[in-house]
Write an enzyme that holds these catalytic residues in place. Sequence first.
Site, mmCIF file in Angstrom:
data_model
loop_
_atom_site.group_PDB
_atom_site.id
_atom_site.type_symbol
_atom_site.label_atom_id
_atom_site.label_comp_id
_atom_site.label_asym_id
_atom_site.label_seq_id
_atom_site.Cartn_x
_atom_site.Cartn_y
_atom_site.Cartn_z
ATOM 1 C CG ASN A 277 8.806 0.326 -4.299
ATOM 2 O OD1 ASN A 277 9.655 -0.383 -3.747
ATOM 3 N ND2 ASN A 277 7.527 0.347 -3.934
ATOM 4 C CD1 TRP A 278 14.212 -0.797 -7.992
ATOM 5 C CD2 TRP A 278 16.069 -1.750 -7.180
ATOM 6 N NE1 TRP A 278 15.291 -0.205 -8.604
ATOM 7 C CE2 TRP A 278 16.446 -0.763 -8.127
ATOM 8 C CE3 TRP A 278 17.072 -2.480 -6.533
ATOM 9 C CZ2 TRP A 278 17.778 -0.501 -8.441
ATOM 10 C CZ3 TRP A 278 18.403 -2.216 -6.857
ATOM 11 C CH2 TRP A 278 18.750 -1.237 -7.810
ATOM 12 C CE LYS A 279 5.874 -2.234 -5.902
ATOM 13 N NZ LYS A 279 4.513 -2.451 -6.330
ATOM 14 C CG HIS B 174 3.853 0.684 -1.373
ATOM 15 N ND1 HIS B 174 3.060 -0.390 -1.720
ATOM 16 C CD2 HIS B 174 4.333 1.198 -2.529
ATOM 17 C CE1 HIS B 174 3.074 -0.504 -3.039
ATOM 18 N NE2 HIS B 174 3.840 0.441 -3.549
ATOM 19 C CD GLU C 236 3.163 -3.675 -3.228
ATOM 20 O OE1 GLU C 236 4.338 -3.613 -2.850
ATOM 21 O OE2 GLU C 236 2.814 -3.532 -4.416
ATOM 22 C CD GLU D 126 2.696 3.829 -5.593
ATOM 23 O OE1 GLU D 126 3.466 3.716 -6.552
ATOM 24 O OE2 GLU D 126 2.762 3.103 -4.587
ATOM 25 N N GLY E 186 0.858 -2.948 -10.343
ATOM 26 C CA GLY E 186 1.248 -4.285 -10.803
ATOM 27 C C GLY E 186 0.217 -4.966 -11.681
ATOM 28 C CB SER F 49 0.485 -0.105 -14.415
ATOM 29 O OG SER F 49 0.113 -1.267 -13.692
ATOM 30 N N GLY G 46 7.227 0.776 -10.047
ATOM 31 C CA GLY G 46 7.526 -0.538 -9.477
ATOM 32 C C GLY G 46 8.204 -1.427 -10.510
ATOM 33 N N GLY G 47 7.427 -2.337 -11.088
ATOM 34 C CA GLY G 47 7.955 -3.369 -11.989
ATOM 35 C C GLY G 47 8.927 -2.858 -13.042
HETATM 36 P P1 13P Z 1 4.014 -1.042 -10.525
HETATM 37 O O1 13P Z 1 4.740 0.044 -11.282
HETATM 38 O O2 13P Z 1 4.670 -2.379 -10.635
HETATM 39 O O3 13P Z 1 2.555 -1.042 -10.839
HETATM 40 O O4 13P Z 1 4.149 -0.658 -8.970
HETATM 41 C C1 13P Z 1 3.832 0.630 -8.560
HETATM 42 C C2 13P Z 1 4.227 0.774 -7.153
HETATM 43 O O5 13P Z 1 3.635 0.175 -6.274
HETATM 44 C C3 13P Z 1 5.379 1.631 -6.853
HETATM 45 O O6 13P Z 1 5.497 1.866 -5.499
#
Ligand code: 13P
Length: 239
Positions: free
Chosen positions: A5-7, A90, A92, A160, A166, A199, A220-221
């Site tokens: 997930n590149w956000k 998600h 967020e 999640e 993050g 993470s 994510g990251g």
């Molecule tokens: P991180 O891997 O950056 O913690 O993000 C997880 C995430 O929200 C994937 O959707």
Amino acid sequence: MIIGNWKMNTLRADALALAKAVMGMGCSSSTRIGICPPALWIDAIAEVVKHSSILVGAQDCVGDKFGAQTGSINADMVRNAGCSMVILGHSERRARFGESSEKLLNTVVAVLGTGMFPVFCVGETKKQRESGKASDVVVGQLKPLLTAGIDLGGIVIAYEPVWAIGTGLSATRKDIEEMHATVREVINRDDTPVLYGGSVSPESADDVFNARGVSGALVGGASLNADKFAAIVAAWERK
Ligand code: 13P
């Protein structure tokens, strides 16, 4: 299944380079790899990966048909751009845009209706976990799908925990196993993949993937770095 997930990251050139790097990663045919770039780059990335097994997904969409809804992108549009999946719910988006499982039901139905699959996210906040409500929250986020009679065979669920996203603080193996068992009990199906996200990194991946009930990861990251993403895929494959 390992999904990146590149956000809200990457400009066009970076996104295309990253997609090419992911495509160049070796993996076995039984591992499904997906990438969810920002919506603007979906079209171009779908073109780049079209002869590979990489799946492209959207990070969100709306469930409505075409119409006067300035700024929105619907399920038919992301499907048409080359997506096979859409991340929905998600944390967020739940936190910033007031999305809830109830509000997302029509989007889940719309996404399934196009032949794509939703990657439906659930997870508790730190405060909810500390007050012993983690499983109630996650069960409460899943229940509307069951009540609405959604076919869970066509869905991927991602657990999640919000406090792990993050932060570099991946949930412990025990936390993951407990919650995945809860999710599995609620959905009452063996064929629905349940991913873990929060993470996931080359360092935490082995621990995460050794947790019982984990069908892969939503990353994510670390998915913004092709080497790290490849290392996570490699950890999955040596499990
Ligand atoms: P991180 O891997 O950056 O913690 O993000 C997880 C995430 O929200 C994937 O959707």
